[in-house]
Design an enzyme around this catalytic site. Structure first.
Site, PDB file in Angstrom:
ATOM      1  N   LEU A   6       2.820 -11.042   0.678  1.00  0.00           N
ATOM      2  CA  LEU A   6       4.027 -11.305   1.462  1.00  0.00           C
ATOM      3  C   LEU A   6       4.609  -9.996   1.991  1.00  0.00           C
ATOM      4  O   LEU A   6       5.013  -9.132   1.210  1.00  0.00           O
ATOM      5  CB  LEU A   6       5.069 -12.019   0.600  1.00  0.00           C
ATOM      6  CG  LEU A   6       4.602 -13.323  -0.056  1.00  0.00           C
ATOM      7  CD1 LEU A   6       5.755 -13.980  -0.811  1.00  0.00           C
ATOM      8  CD2 LEU A   6       4.026 -14.275   0.979  1.00  0.00           C
ATOM      9  N   ALA A   8       6.643 -10.004   5.143  1.00  0.00           N
ATOM     10  CA  ALA A   8       7.391 -10.358   6.357  1.00  0.00           C
ATOM     11  C   ALA A   8       8.883 -10.081   6.250  1.00  0.00           C
ATOM     12  O   ALA A   8       9.612 -10.224   7.224  1.00  0.00           O
ATOM     13  CB  ALA A   8       7.173 -11.840   6.676  1.00  0.00           C
ATOM     14  N   GLY A   9       9.336  -9.689   5.055  1.00  0.00           N
ATOM     15  CA  GLY A   9      10.790  -9.546   4.829  1.00  0.00           C
ATOM     16  C   GLY A   9      11.410  -8.433   5.665  1.00  0.00           C
ATOM     17  O   GLY A   9      10.724  -7.533   6.147  1.00  0.00           O
ATOM     18  N   GLN A  78       5.120 -15.182  10.047  1.00  0.00           N
ATOM     19  CA  GLN A  78       6.310 -15.957   9.692  1.00  0.00           C
ATOM     20  C   GLN A  78       7.379 -15.565  10.708  1.00  0.00           C
ATOM     21  O   GLN A  78       7.889 -14.443  10.678  1.00  0.00           O
ATOM     22  CB  GLN A  78       6.758 -15.608   8.266  1.00  0.00           C
ATOM     23  CG  GLN A  78       7.899 -16.470   7.778  1.00  0.00           C
ATOM     24  CD  GLN A  78       8.525 -15.945   6.495  1.00  0.00           C
ATOM     25  OE1 GLN A  78       8.433 -14.762   6.176  1.00  0.00           O
ATOM     26  NE2 GLN A  78       9.174 -16.819   5.753  1.00  0.00           N
ATOM     27  N   GLY A  83      12.325 -17.391   3.577  1.00  0.00           N
ATOM     28  CA  GLY A  83      12.098 -17.388   2.137  1.00  0.00           C
ATOM     29  C   GLY A  83      10.619 -17.295   1.806  1.00  0.00           C
ATOM     30  O   GLY A  83       9.751 -17.411   2.667  1.00  0.00           O
ATOM     31  N   THR A  84      10.349 -17.065   0.522  1.00  0.00           N
ATOM     32  CA  THR A  84       8.969 -16.780   0.101  1.00  0.00           C
ATOM     33  C   THR A  84       8.056 -18.018   0.162  1.00  0.00           C
ATOM     34  O   THR A  84       6.873 -17.885   0.473  1.00  0.00           O
ATOM     35  CB  THR A  84       8.976 -16.188  -1.321  1.00  0.00           C
ATOM     36  OG1 THR A  84       9.853 -16.960  -2.137  1.00  0.00           O
ATOM     37  CG2 THR A  84       9.436 -14.741  -1.325  1.00  0.00           C
ATOM     38  N   GLY A 136      14.796 -12.904 -11.783  1.00  0.00           N
ATOM     39  CA  GLY A 136      14.348 -14.259 -12.090  1.00  0.00           C
ATOM     40  C   GLY A 136      13.760 -14.210 -13.504  1.00  0.00           C
ATOM     41  O   GLY A 136      12.891 -13.391 -13.776  1.00  0.00           O
ATOM     42  N   ASN A 165      10.168 -12.533 -13.862  1.00  0.00           N
ATOM     43  CA  ASN A 165       9.138 -12.912 -12.890  1.00  0.00           C
ATOM     44  C   ASN A 165       8.787 -11.706 -12.017  1.00  0.00           C
ATOM     45  O   ASN A 165       9.656 -11.143 -11.367  1.00  0.00           O
ATOM     46  CB  ASN A 165       9.713 -14.058 -12.043  1.00  0.00           C
ATOM     47  CG  ASN A 165       8.774 -14.513 -10.955  1.00  0.00           C
ATOM     48  OD1 ASN A 165       7.629 -14.083 -10.878  1.00  0.00           O
ATOM     49  ND2 ASN A 165       9.271 -15.404 -10.103  1.00  0.00           N
ATOM     50  N   HIS A 313      15.558  25.998   6.500  1.00  0.00           N
ATOM     51  CA  HIS A 313      16.016  27.258   5.913  1.00  0.00           C
ATOM     52  C   HIS A 313      17.103  27.025   4.874  1.00  0.00           C
ATOM     53  O   HIS A 313      18.015  26.224   5.084  1.00  0.00           O
ATOM     54  CB  HIS A 313      16.649  28.174   6.985  1.00  0.00           C
ATOM     55  CG  HIS A 313      16.135  27.988   8.358  1.00  0.00           C
ATOM     56  ND1 HIS A 313      15.206  28.820   8.912  1.00  0.00           N
ATOM     57  CD2 HIS A 313      16.418  27.049   9.301  1.00  0.00           C
ATOM     58  CE1 HIS A 313      14.943  28.419  10.152  1.00  0.00           C
ATOM     59  NE2 HIS A 313      15.665  27.344  10.401  1.00  0.00           N
TER      60      HIS A 313
END
Ligand code: TTP
Length: 400
Positions: A6, A8-9, A78, A83-84, A136, A165, A313
């Site tokens: 994944l 695409a976020g 996507q 969302g996932t 999670g 998770n 510098h």
């Protein structure tokens, strides 16, 4: 095992570093973050990669091409980051009718753990943390010495376990029919709802991961670099002046130049086209990106300088991330420690958040420029293209 990554976020918590690039393309040691994820996946048993892209996708597709680490790569788009679960649904037409793995393209996993995940499918990777309340958290049950997952709860005040998770899953083939989930409380279509269903319909193993890092916020990009730069072994291919002192596991890529009087304490990485010195001091998990420049009397500690960044510098940069083509004027100094020794705080999406780090400097978006003698306070962020005036003391985030 077919593996969906994944990527695409929008990476909003990582801004300004994700203002002009996808989070999976942020540099971690010698390659983009998601290239570490993908390589670990292939080493663990991924036979083909389906990368879900959306935000700033061109660079992702250009980097991976149609083959990566010897396995074919396909892309699914996507169009809206809903969302996932929605992201995996976007990849559905690329899946054959077998089980499938899903990994977050912005997380680092260790290879032995991921191999176990693939072997014990259906399975989810779990990681033990002291305080699980911001993650999670998995409900688990023991039977015959094995741990299986029975459910998952987001950011619980009263966590059912300290196993969180990791966002690494192997789903059974049937789960392809379970991807259509309802909106969660935060308005997203979540893969954890698919996991819940998998737990109801089959036995899902909780595979303990030895090492894992979710790279969502700027200081986690530093942690990712601490991990991967820490794995480098000494290789000096560039031009290193005989009066430079290169200590420990330092990689100087071909085409990089280290001038006289420079001290580099590894682990550190100086990439192709970069120049360091004369008389500069680099230490502790620092990455000097392609064509970046660290000039005379500059000290850089535990920092990432992206491609083309210049600290020319008399400056100090500690525990910081400098985006592409950032330029620090002479005498720019970064604070990376509070006098009260508390963890440095920084704004994440407008909310003052503890980094959990005693040492944390600044984050600068691409093309930000400081004028001479700028002082940057710990935790401050400069937006892309932001500038400062000579002698400015920057105590708050600064936009263009
Ligand atoms: P998140 O880290 O939750 O989301 P994000 O990457 O957009 O970051 P932020 O919350 O800071 O805006 O996403 C976890 C993984 O899932 C990450 O690899 C990105 C990916 N993802 C998608 O591919 N599509 C999506 O719609 C979402 C929400 C996430």
């Amino acid at each position: 095992m077919q593996t969906v990554i994944l990527a695409a976020g929008q990476g909003t918590r990582m801004r300004p570093l994700t203002e002009r690039r996808a989070k999976p393309m942020l540099p971690v040691a010698d390659r983009p973050l998601s290239a570490h994820t993908a390589k670990t996946a292939v080493d663990a048993g991924a036979s083909r990669l389906i990368i879900v892209v959306g935000y700033e996708s061109d660079a992702v597709c250009e980097f991976f091409g149609d083959e990566f680490a010897g396995v074919p790569v396909e892309y699914a788009e996507q169009t809206e980051q809903r969302g996932t679960a929605d992201a995996v649904r976007a990849a559905e037409s690329h899946l054959d009718d077998g089980p499938f793995a899903v990994l977050n393209g912005d997380a680092l996993y260790d290879e032995p753990s991921l191999t176990r995940l693939y072997e014990q499918a259906p399975a989810v990777g779990s990681y033990r943390v002291a305080d699980p309340t911001q993650y999670g958290v998995l409900y688990t049950a023991e039977s015959d010495g094995d741990t299986r997952v029975t459910g998952v709860v987001e950011k619980p005040a009263d966590p059912p376990s300290n196993r969180i998770n990791t966002g690494a899953y192997v789903f059974p083939a049937e789960a392809q029919a379970w991807l259509e989930v309802g909106e969660s409380e935060r308005g997203e279509l979540e893969l954890t709802d698919v996991l819940e269903r998998a737990c109801e319909e089959s036995t899902v193993a909780a595979v303990p991961f030895e090492r894992w890092l979710d790279v969502g916020r700027p200081w986690e990009l530093l942690e990712a670099n601490e991990w991967k730069v820490g794995e480098l072994t000494r290789t000096l291919r560039g031009e290193v002046h005989e009066d430079a002192d290169i200590r420990g596991d330092v990689v100087v890529e071909a085409g990089a130049t280290i001038d006289a009087g420079v001290v580099i304490e590894g682990p550190a990485l100086v990439r192709r086209g970069a120049t360091v010195g004369p008389n500069a001091y680099i230490r502790g998990h620092t990455v000097v990106g392609n064509d970046a420049k660290v000039g005379h009397s500059v000290e850089v500690k535990n920092s990432v300088l992206m491609a083309g960044a210049t600290v020319g510098h008399l400056s100090y940069v500690g525990d910081s991330v400098l985006g592409r083509d950032v330029n620090f004027g002479a005498g720019t100094t970064v604070a990376n420690l509070r006098h009260d020794d508390e963890a440095v705080k920084t704004l994440v999406k407008g909310e003052l958040t503890s980094t959990g780090r005693r040492k944390f400097g600044v984050v600068c978006g691409d093309d930000a420029k400081t004028a001479i003698q700028t002082s940057l306070n710990a935790g401050v962020k400069l937006d892309c293209d932001a500038t400062t005036t000579p002698g400015e003391v920057v105590l708050r985030d600064k936009s263009e």
